[in-house]
Design a protein around this motif. Structure first.
Motif, PDB file in Angstrom:
ATOM      1  N   SER A  90       0.927  -1.141  -0.072  1.00 43.73           N
ATOM      2  CA  SER A  90      -0.133  -0.007   0.020  1.00 43.73           C
ATOM      3  C   SER A  90       0.937   1.170   0.252  1.00 43.73           C
ATOM      4  CB  SER A  90      -0.811  -0.003   1.316  1.00 43.73           C
ATOM      5  OG  SER A  90      -1.611   1.183   1.347  1.00 43.73           O
ATOM      6  N   GLU A  91       0.386   2.289  -0.581  1.00 44.88           N
ATOM      7  CA  GLU A  91       1.076   3.672  -0.603  1.00 44.88           C
ATOM      8  C   GLU A  91       0.546   4.518   0.561  1.00 44.88           C
ATOM      9  OE1 GLU A  91       0.535   5.181  -4.320  1.00 44.88           O
ATOM     10  OE2 GLU A  91       2.033   3.687  -5.451  1.00 44.88           O
ATOM     11  N   ASP A  92      -0.481   3.866   1.226  1.00 45.38           N
ATOM     12  CA  ASP A  92      -1.246   4.564   2.030  1.00 45.38           C
ATOM     13  C   ASP A  92      -0.467   4.246   3.495  1.00 45.38           C
ATOM     14  OD1 ASP A  92      -2.727   6.132   4.009  1.00 45.38           O
ATOM     15  OD2 ASP A  92      -4.646   5.225   3.293  1.00 45.38           O
ATOM     16  N   ARG A  93      -0.019   5.255   4.393  1.00 43.27           N
ATOM     17  CA  ARG A  93       0.638   5.008   5.644  1.00 43.27           C
ATOM     18  C   ARG A  93      -0.432   4.601   6.473  1.00 43.27           C
ATOM     19  NH1 ARG A  93       0.898   9.353   9.231  1.00 43.27           N
ATOM     20  NH2 ARG A  93       0.140  11.281   8.668  1.00 43.27           N
ATOM     21  N   HIS A  94      -1.693   5.003   6.524  1.00 42.56           N
ATOM     22  CA  HIS A  94      -2.604   4.774   7.320  1.00 42.56           C
ATOM     23  C   HIS A  94      -3.243   3.185   7.244  1.00 42.56           C
ATOM     24  CE1 HIS A  94      -2.914   8.990   8.796  1.00 42.56           C
ATOM     25  NE2 HIS A  94      -3.115   9.350   7.587  1.00 42.56           N
ATOM     26  N   THR A  95      -2.700   2.724   6.096  1.00 41.66           N
ATOM     27  CA  THR A  95      -3.013   1.298   5.900  1.00 41.66           C
ATOM     28  C   THR A  95      -1.914   0.327   6.406  1.00 41.66           C
ATOM     29  OG1 THR A  95      -4.248   1.735   3.841  1.00 41.66           O
ATOM     30  CG2 THR A  95      -3.329  -0.417   4.440  1.00 41.66           C
ATOM     31  N   VAL A  96      -0.491   0.946   6.214  1.00 40.86           N
ATOM     32  CA  VAL A  96       0.519   0.097   6.508  1.00 40.86           C
ATOM     33  C   VAL A  96       0.823   0.170   8.060  1.00 40.86           C
ATOM     34  CG1 VAL A  96       3.096  -0.093   6.154  1.00 40.86           C
ATOM     35  CG2 VAL A  96       1.663   0.625   4.160  1.00 40.86           C
ATOM     36  N   LYS A  97       0.766   1.308   8.597  1.00 36.74           N
ATOM     37  CA  LYS A  97       1.092   1.425  10.160  1.00 36.74           C
ATOM     38  C   LYS A  97       0.187   0.527  11.009  1.00 36.74           C
ATOM     39  CE  LYS A  97       1.593   4.611  13.797  1.00 36.74           C
ATOM     40  NZ  LYS A  97       2.880   4.121  14.297  1.00 36.74           N
ATOM     41  N   PRO A  98      -1.207   0.385  10.773  1.00 38.94           N
ATOM     42  CA  PRO A  98      -1.922  -0.448  11.591  1.00 38.94           C
ATOM     43  C   PRO A  98      -1.965  -1.681  11.280  1.00 38.94           C
ATOM     44  CG  PRO A  98      -3.365   0.807  10.095  1.00 38.94           C
ATOM     45  CD  PRO A  98      -1.821   1.452   9.989  1.00 38.94           C
ATOM     46  N   TRP A  99      -1.265  -2.389  10.261  1.00 37.65           N
ATOM     47  CA  TRP A  99      -1.126  -3.533   9.805  1.00 37.65           C
ATOM     48  C   TRP A  99      -0.091  -4.346  10.903  1.00 37.65           C
ATOM     49  CZ3 TRP A  99       3.281  -6.330   8.466  1.00 37.65           C
ATOM     50  CH2 TRP A  99       2.938  -7.785   8.074  1.00 37.65           C
ATOM     51  N   PHE A 100       0.851  -3.601  11.201  1.00 31.56           N
ATOM     52  CA  PHE A 100       1.854  -4.128  12.285  1.00 31.56           C
ATOM     53  C   PHE A 100       1.146  -4.309  13.738  1.00 31.56           C
ATOM     54  CE2 PHE A 100       4.780  -2.046   9.203  1.00 31.56           C
ATOM     55  CZ  PHE A 100       5.632  -2.923   9.057  1.00 31.56           C
ATOM     56  N   ASP A 101      -0.134  -3.842  13.924  1.00 32.40           N
ATOM     57  CA  ASP A 101      -0.558  -3.852  15.217  1.00 32.40           C
ATOM     58  C   ASP A 101      -0.700  -5.453  15.628  1.00 32.40           C
ATOM     59  OD1 ASP A 101      -0.612  -0.951  15.338  1.00 32.40           O
ATOM     60  OD2 ASP A 101      -2.903  -0.923  14.914  1.00 32.40           O
ATOM     61  N   GLY A 102      -0.465  -5.788  16.776  1.00 31.46           N
ATOM     62  CA  GLY A 102      -0.405  -7.223  17.203  1.00 31.46           C
ATOM     63  C   GLY A 102       0.826  -8.121  16.707  1.00 31.46           C
ATOM     64  N   LYS A 103       1.320  -7.654  15.596  1.00 30.31           N
ATOM     65  CA  LYS A 103       2.395  -8.578  15.146  1.00 30.31           C
ATOM     66  C   LYS A 103       3.768  -8.043  15.744  1.00 30.31           C
ATOM     67  CE  LYS A 103       0.309  -8.799  10.578  1.00 30.31           C
ATOM     68  NZ  LYS A 103      -1.119  -8.053  11.170  1.00 30.31           N
ATOM     69  N   LEU A 104       3.862  -6.935  16.380  1.00 28.06           N
ATOM     70  CA  LEU A 104       5.354  -6.369  16.767  1.00 28.06           C
ATOM     71  C   LEU A 104       4.940  -6.003  18.531  1.00 28.06           C
ATOM     72  CD1 LEU A 104       6.782  -4.394  13.994  1.00 28.06           C
ATOM     73  CD2 LEU A 104       7.634  -6.825  14.960  1.00 28.06           C
ATOM     74  N   ASP A 105       6.096  -5.805  19.258  1.00 30.89           N
ATOM     75  CA  ASP A 105       5.741  -5.305  20.536  1.00 30.89           C
ATOM     76  C   ASP A 105       6.018  -3.885  20.460  1.00 30.89           C
ATOM     77  OD1 ASP A 105       8.524  -5.425  20.069  1.00 30.89           O
ATOM     78  OD2 ASP A 105       9.023  -6.544  21.994  1.00 30.89           O
ATOM     79  N   PHE A 106       5.811  -3.213  19.497  1.00 28.11           N
ATOM     80  CA  PHE A 106       5.944  -1.687  19.231  1.00 28.11           C
ATOM     81  C   PHE A 106       5.397  -1.293  18.183  1.00 28.11           C
ATOM     82  CE2 PHE A 106       9.440  -3.538  16.742  1.00 28.11           C
ATOM     83  CZ  PHE A 106       9.473  -2.899  15.703  1.00 28.11           C
ATOM     84  N   ALA A 107       5.068  -0.053  17.967  1.00 26.33           N
ATOM     85  CA  ALA A 107       4.421   0.662  16.834  1.00 26.33           C
ATOM     86  C   ALA A 107       5.624   1.383  16.200  1.00 26.33           C
ATOM     87  CB  ALA A 107       3.267   1.614  17.363  1.00 26.33           C
ATOM     88  N   PRO A 108       6.081   1.060  15.032  1.00 25.52           N
ATOM     89  CA  PRO A 108       6.791   1.420  14.149  1.00 25.52           C
ATOM     90  C   PRO A 108       6.212   2.710  13.487  1.00 25.52           C
ATOM     91  CG  PRO A 108       5.907  -0.256  12.768  1.00 25.52           C
ATOM     92  CD  PRO A 108       5.380  -0.288  14.328  1.00 25.52           C
ATOM     93  N   PRO A 109       6.860   3.842  13.443  1.00 26.94           N
ATOM     94  CA  PRO A 109       6.428   5.052  12.759  1.00 26.94           C
ATOM     95  C   PRO A 109       6.433   4.849  11.247  1.00 26.94           C
ATOM     96  CG  PRO A 109       8.754   5.624  13.405  1.00 26.94           C
ATOM     97  CD  PRO A 109       8.174   4.210  14.102  1.00 26.94           C
ATOM     98  N   VAL A 110       5.366   5.274  10.362  1.00 24.34           N
ATOM     99  CA  VAL A 110       5.257   5.159   8.965  1.00 24.34           C
ATOM    100  C   VAL A 110       5.260   6.601   8.375  1.00 24.34           C
ATOM    101  CG1 VAL A 110       4.166   4.212   7.159  1.00 24.34           C
ATOM    102  CG2 VAL A 110       4.546   2.968   9.140  1.00 24.34           C
ATOM    103  N   LYS A 111       5.923   6.966   7.429  1.00 22.51           N
ATOM    104  CA  LYS A 111       5.598   8.313   6.784  1.00 22.51           C
ATOM    105  C   LYS A 111       5.626   8.034   5.303  1.00 22.51           C
ATOM    106  CE  LYS A 111       8.734  10.234  10.403  1.00 22.51           C
ATOM    107  NZ  LYS A 111       9.921  11.412  10.841  1.00 22.51           N
ATOM    108  N   ASP A 112       4.872   9.155   4.900  1.00 24.85           N
ATOM    109  CA  ASP A 112       4.682   9.266   3.519  1.00 24.85           C
ATOM    110  C   ASP A 112       5.727  10.289   2.948  1.00 24.85           C
ATOM    111  OD1 ASP A 112       3.773   9.604   0.837  1.00 24.85           O
ATOM    112  OD2 ASP A 112       1.774  10.501   1.455  1.00 24.85           O
ATOM    113  N   LEU A 113       6.416   9.776   2.042  1.00 27.58           N
ATOM    114  CA  LEU A 113       7.762  10.602   1.327  1.00 27.58           C
ATOM    115  C   LEU A 113       7.568  10.734  -0.164  1.00 27.58           C
ATOM    116  CD1 LEU A 113      10.752   9.171   3.471  1.00 27.58           C
ATOM    117  CD2 LEU A 113       9.295  11.187   4.067  1.00 27.58           C
TER     118      LEU A 113
END
Length: 260
Positions: A150-173
């Protein structure tokens, strides 16, 4: 006694025998499994004890054998040269039994120290830079680059929820010609990490992200033809790797750091 059918995979994980996806899945499972957590802790403790033992000084007997062998190879005093009457040969004060013995002892001790160091020092695993580059190369294989496209950070960022023990920042560049294309789970330095995938023209940039301490300015490296820029900020480690020119990868890192 309770058991877990995944506990045998813990040893394979520590030995680096699991694939990226399987290792990440096991890490997520272990977070909720006390049996696997206990097994991992016991294995790591055992490895630490073994590693400490490997760094003990060499035994006296071994050291004596090394010193004896070096002493047998001691250089001999050169043959005497004819001297001019009334003139002290220039080499007599330079090459004396005391100097020769002192040199041999110093050289032997230095060589023995080096040999002892080599004997007691175990082989080191690949450095983190090599691991990051290997992760980048592995991701370039067909079907391994993205778990979420996905090119949408609002799609990529929540995809990591529950899969990692931290929330990675995702930016649109995309505005600075480094569009986001997706993300995936990866495994580096003994833990699951986030891998954000960006692009510059036809070149892939993998940005590996995991928790860190402190802030460090960007540092660069090159391995196997790939460029690496790493930095830390906001409690996270960032490692960007790509085959783009170093100047462009630095631009990517600078754009990431100044983008909110």
């Amino acid at each position: 006694m309770p058991d877990c059918d995944k506990v045998l995979l813990v040893q394979a994980e520590l030995d680096g025998e699991l694939g990226t996806a399987e290792a990440a899945s096991l890490a997520a499972h272990r977070a909720d499994c006390p049996i696997c957590r206990t097994a991992a802790a016991e294995l790591m403790q055992a490895r630490a004890l073994i590693r400490d033992d490997l760094y003990q000084p060499a035994a006296d007997e071994a050291r004596q054998r090394v010193m004896a062998a070096l002493g047998a190879a001691r250089p001999t005093q050169p043959a005497a040269l004819p001297a001019t009457p009334g003139v002290l040969p220039w080499w007599r004060g330079w090459w004396s039994p005391w100097w020769s013995n002192g040199m041999s002892f110093g050289l032997g001790a230095a060589c023995a120290a080096v040999l002892a160091f080599l004997l007691v020092t175990p082989a080191m695993p690949p450095g983190l830079t090599e691991q990051v580059v290997a992760g980048h190369v592995r991701a370039l294989q067909p079907g391994h680059l993205q778990d979420v496209a996905s090119e949408d950070r609002h799609t990529v960022k929540p995809w990591f929820d529950g899969k990692l023990d931290f929330a990675p920042p995702v930016k649109d560049l995309a505005a600075v010609r480094f569009p986001l294309t997706g993300g995936r789970l990866d495994y580096l330095d003994g833990r699951p990490v986030a891998a954000l995938v960006y692009q510059r023209d036809k070149h892939v940039i993998n940005l590996f992200v995991w928790p860190g301490i402190g802030d460090t300015p960007p540092q660069t490296a090159e391995r196997q033809g790939y460029n690496v820029v790493r930095w830390s900020e906001g409690g996270m480690n960032f490692w960007a790797v790509s085959d783009v020119e170093m100047a462009q990868l630095k631009q990517f890192a600078a754009a990431w750091r100044r983008t909110p």
